[in-house]
Motif scaffolding. Structure first.
Motif, PDB file in Angstrom:
ATOM      1  N   UNK A 196     -51.415   5.456-137.541  1.00  0.00           N
ATOM      2  CA  UNK A 196     -50.221   4.650-137.350  1.00  0.00           C
ATOM      3  C   UNK A 196     -49.173   5.285-136.440  1.00  0.00           C
ATOM      4  N   UNK A 197     -49.349   6.568-136.091  1.00  0.00           N
ATOM      5  CA  UNK A 197     -48.357   7.239-135.240  1.00  0.00           C
ATOM      6  C   UNK A 197     -48.511   6.796-133.793  1.00  0.00           C
ATOM      7  N   UNK A 198     -47.382   6.555-133.122  1.00  0.00           N
ATOM      8  CA  UNK A 198     -47.394   6.202-131.700  1.00  0.00           C
ATOM      9  C   UNK A 198     -46.868   7.352-130.847  1.00  0.00           C
ATOM     10  N   UNK A 199     -46.530   8.448-131.491  1.00  0.00           N
ATOM     11  CA  UNK A 199     -46.041   9.636-130.797  1.00  0.00           C
ATOM     12  C   UNK A 199     -45.633  10.681-131.817  1.00  0.00           C
ATOM     13  N   UNK A 200     -45.254  11.841-131.324  1.00  0.00           N
ATOM     14  CA  UNK A 200     -44.898  12.961-132.186  1.00  0.00           C
ATOM     15  C   UNK A 200     -43.670  13.666-131.624  1.00  0.00           C
ATOM     16  N   UNK A 201     -42.979  14.405-132.455  1.00  0.00           N
ATOM     17  CA  UNK A 201     -41.917  15.304-132.019  1.00  0.00           C
ATOM     18  C   UNK A 201     -42.323  16.702-132.430  1.00  0.00           C
ATOM     19  N   UNK A 202     -42.210  17.650-131.492  1.00  0.00           N
ATOM     20  CA  UNK A 202     -42.521  19.036-131.805  1.00  0.00           C
ATOM     21  C   UNK A 202     -41.317  19.887-131.407  1.00  0.00           C
ATOM     22  N   UNK A 203     -40.940  20.799-132.285  1.00  0.00           N
ATOM     23  CA  UNK A 203     -39.839  21.712-132.026  1.00  0.00           C
ATOM     24  C   UNK A 203     -40.273  23.100-132.454  1.00  0.00           C
ATOM     25  N   UNK A 204     -40.089  24.087-131.559  1.00  0.00           N
ATOM     26  CA  UNK A 204     -40.405  25.476-131.876  1.00  0.00           C
ATOM     27  C   UNK A 204     -39.085  26.236-131.965  1.00  0.00           C
ATOM     28  N   UNK A 205     -38.915  26.950-133.075  1.00  0.00           N
ATOM     29  CA  UNK A 205     -37.687  27.700-133.324  1.00  0.00           C
ATOM     30  C   UNK A 205     -37.958  29.197-133.327  1.00  0.00           C
ATOM     31  N   UNK A 206     -36.958  29.942-132.930  1.00  0.00           N
ATOM     32  CA  UNK A 206     -36.926  31.384-133.118  1.00  0.00           C
ATOM     33  C   UNK A 206     -35.740  31.619-134.039  1.00  0.00           C
ATOM     34  N   UNK A 207     -36.043  31.745-135.326  1.00  0.00           N
ATOM     35  CA  UNK A 207     -34.959  31.777-136.305  1.00  0.00           C
ATOM     36  C   UNK A 207     -34.375  30.382-136.399  1.00  0.00           C
ATOM     37  N   UNK A 208     -33.111  30.250-136.021  1.00  0.00           N
ATOM     38  CA  UNK A 208     -32.476  28.925-136.011  1.00  0.00           C
ATOM     39  C   UNK A 208     -32.238  28.415-134.589  1.00  0.00           C
ATOM     40  N   UNK A 209     -32.698  29.164-133.615  1.00  0.00           N
ATOM     41  CA  UNK A 209     -32.520  28.787-132.214  1.00  0.00           C
ATOM     42  C   UNK A 209     -33.729  28.013-131.717  1.00  0.00           C
ATOM     43  N   UNK A 210     -33.483  26.857-131.104  1.00  0.00           N
ATOM     44  CA  UNK A 210     -34.565  26.053-130.551  1.00  0.00           C
ATOM     45  C   UNK A 210     -35.067  26.726-129.281  1.00  0.00           C
ATOM     46  N   UNK A 217     -38.047  25.520-127.669  1.00  0.00           N
ATOM     47  CA  UNK A 217     -38.374  24.325-126.879  1.00  0.00           C
ATOM     48  C   UNK A 217     -38.723  23.194-127.835  1.00  0.00           C
ATOM     49  N   UNK A 218     -38.666  21.982-127.286  1.00  0.00           N
ATOM     50  CA  UNK A 218     -39.095  20.809-128.050  1.00  0.00           C
ATOM     51  C   UNK A 218     -39.734  19.827-127.089  1.00  0.00           C
ATOM     52  N   UNK A 219     -40.539  18.950-127.625  1.00  0.00           N
ATOM     53  CA  UNK A 219     -41.224  17.962-126.809  1.00  0.00           C
ATOM     54  C   UNK A 219     -41.523  16.719-127.626  1.00  0.00           C
ATOM     55  N   UNK A 220     -41.932  15.674-126.936  1.00  0.00           N
ATOM     56  CA  UNK A 220     -42.252  14.406-127.594  1.00  0.00           C
ATOM     57  C   UNK A 220     -43.570  13.863-127.037  1.00  0.00           C
ATOM     58  N   UNK A 221     -44.676  14.516-127.373  1.00  0.00           N
ATOM     59  CA  UNK A 221     -45.957  14.059-126.847  1.00  0.00           C
ATOM     60  C   UNK A 221     -46.408  12.750-127.497  1.00  0.00           C
ATOM     61  N   UNK A 222     -47.227  12.015-126.765  1.00  0.00           N
ATOM     62  CA  UNK A 222     -47.789  10.768-127.278  1.00  0.00           C
ATOM     63  C   UNK A 222     -49.053  11.061-128.081  1.00  0.00           C
ATOM     64  N   UNK A 223     -49.773  12.102-127.721  1.00  0.00           N
ATOM     65  CA  UNK A 223     -51.005  12.455-128.413  1.00  0.00           C
ATOM     66  C   UNK A 223     -50.755  13.635-129.359  1.00  0.00           C
ATOM     67  N   UNK A 224     -51.798  14.037-130.078  1.00  0.00           N
ATOM     68  CA  UNK A 224     -51.656  15.119-131.048  1.00  0.00           C
ATOM     69  C   UNK A 224     -51.937  16.490-130.447  1.00  0.00           C
ATOM     70  N   UNK A 225     -51.705  16.628-129.152  1.00  0.00           N
ATOM     71  CA  UNK A 225     -51.831  17.906-128.454  1.00  0.00           C
ATOM     72  C   UNK A 225     -50.612  18.056-127.549  1.00  0.00           C
ATOM     73  N   UNK A 226     -50.078  19.283-127.477  1.00  0.00           N
ATOM     74  CA  UNK A 226     -48.914  19.510-126.623  1.00  0.00           C
ATOM     75  C   UNK A 226     -48.998  20.896-126.014  1.00  0.00           C
ATOM     76  N   UNK A 227     -48.850  20.988-124.693  1.00  0.00           N
ATOM     77  CA  UNK A 227     -48.778  22.272-123.989  1.00  0.00           C
ATOM     78  C   UNK A 227     -47.379  22.422-123.425  1.00  0.00           C
ATOM     79  N   UNK A 228     -46.724  23.509-123.832  1.00  0.00           N
ATOM     80  CA  UNK A 228     -45.382  23.762-123.333  1.00  0.00           C
ATOM     81  C   UNK A 228     -45.462  24.213-121.883  1.00  0.00           C
ATOM     82  N   UNK A 229     -44.627  23.616-121.029  1.00  0.00           N
ATOM     83  CA  UNK A 229     -44.657  23.988-119.614  1.00  0.00           C
ATOM     84  C   UNK A 229     -43.531  24.918-119.289  1.00  0.00           C
TER      85      UNK A 229
END
Length: 189
Positions: free
Chosen positions: A161-175, A177-189
């Motif tokens: 049922x998902x049409x996309x995802x949100x991914x956020x990577x934190x170092x402690x409380x600092x973001x 990077x984040x992204x909003x891929x459509x598929x279940x795979x994400x490569x940070x650029x």
């Protein structure tokens, strides 16, 4: 009953029979889940106010319908024998927990009516709806890295049922990077 001929009326007959009039249960007021809300479980408890009546008008059971369509032409739940077990609340309510899980990420419509001991149905309740939440992605892995990388590839299980995802990577409380891929795979650029 009486006979007539034009404007001339005859005498009334002597009553010789009686018949019962309809005395259906009251229409149920739905109480939860609140209409247009989101359920955090795929087996929500559906709750409504108990119908009233005594003797032949006493409620024998409830009839519950749940559907993904507003006209109930296709039913997910069609239970014509929901017991009348009451919760000890004021006013008394009936709580029915769905026995099987619903699909995640869909809107469901539901309604209920009562059947009394005289085999008379109430009118259907108002139609309420709720949405089931999407499941959380699982099996998160970092793919193709054998050491430190500034461009990791993240992969996780598909969520029905998902049409996309949100991914956020934190170092402690600092973001970091984040992204909003459509598929279940994400490569940070």
């Amino acid at each position: 009953m009486q006979a007539k001929n034009g404007t001339v009326l005859g005498a009334f007959t002597t009553p010789n029979s009686t018949f019962p009039s309809a005395n259906p249960p009251t229409v149920q007021a739905l109480s939860s889940p609140v209409s247009a809300s989101t359920s955090t479980t795929l087996t929500p408890g559906l709750k409504w106010n108990a119908a009233t009546g005594t003797g032949a008008a006493a409620v024998a059971k409830y009839y519950l319908q749940v559907s993904k369509v507003t006209d109930f032409s296709s039913l997910v739940v069609d239970n014509q024998n929901v017991p009348t077990t009451l919760n000890t609340t004021v006013p008394p309510t009936v709580l029915y927990t769905l026995p099987t899980a619903l699909d995640a990420g869909f809107t469901y419509y539901w309604r209920v009516r009562a059947l009394n001991a005289a085999n008379q149905y109430s009118q259907w309740s108002a139609v309420w709806n709720f949405k089931t939440t999407l499941l959380a992605p699982t099996s998160l892995t970092i793919v193709g890295t054998t050491g430190l990388s500034t461009k990791p590839t993240f992969d996780w299980s598909d969520v029905p049922g998902a049409t996309g995802y949100n991914i956020t990577v934190l170092n402690g409380t600092t973001v970091v990077f984040s992204g909003a891929p459509v598929t279940s795979t994400y490569t940070h650029t």
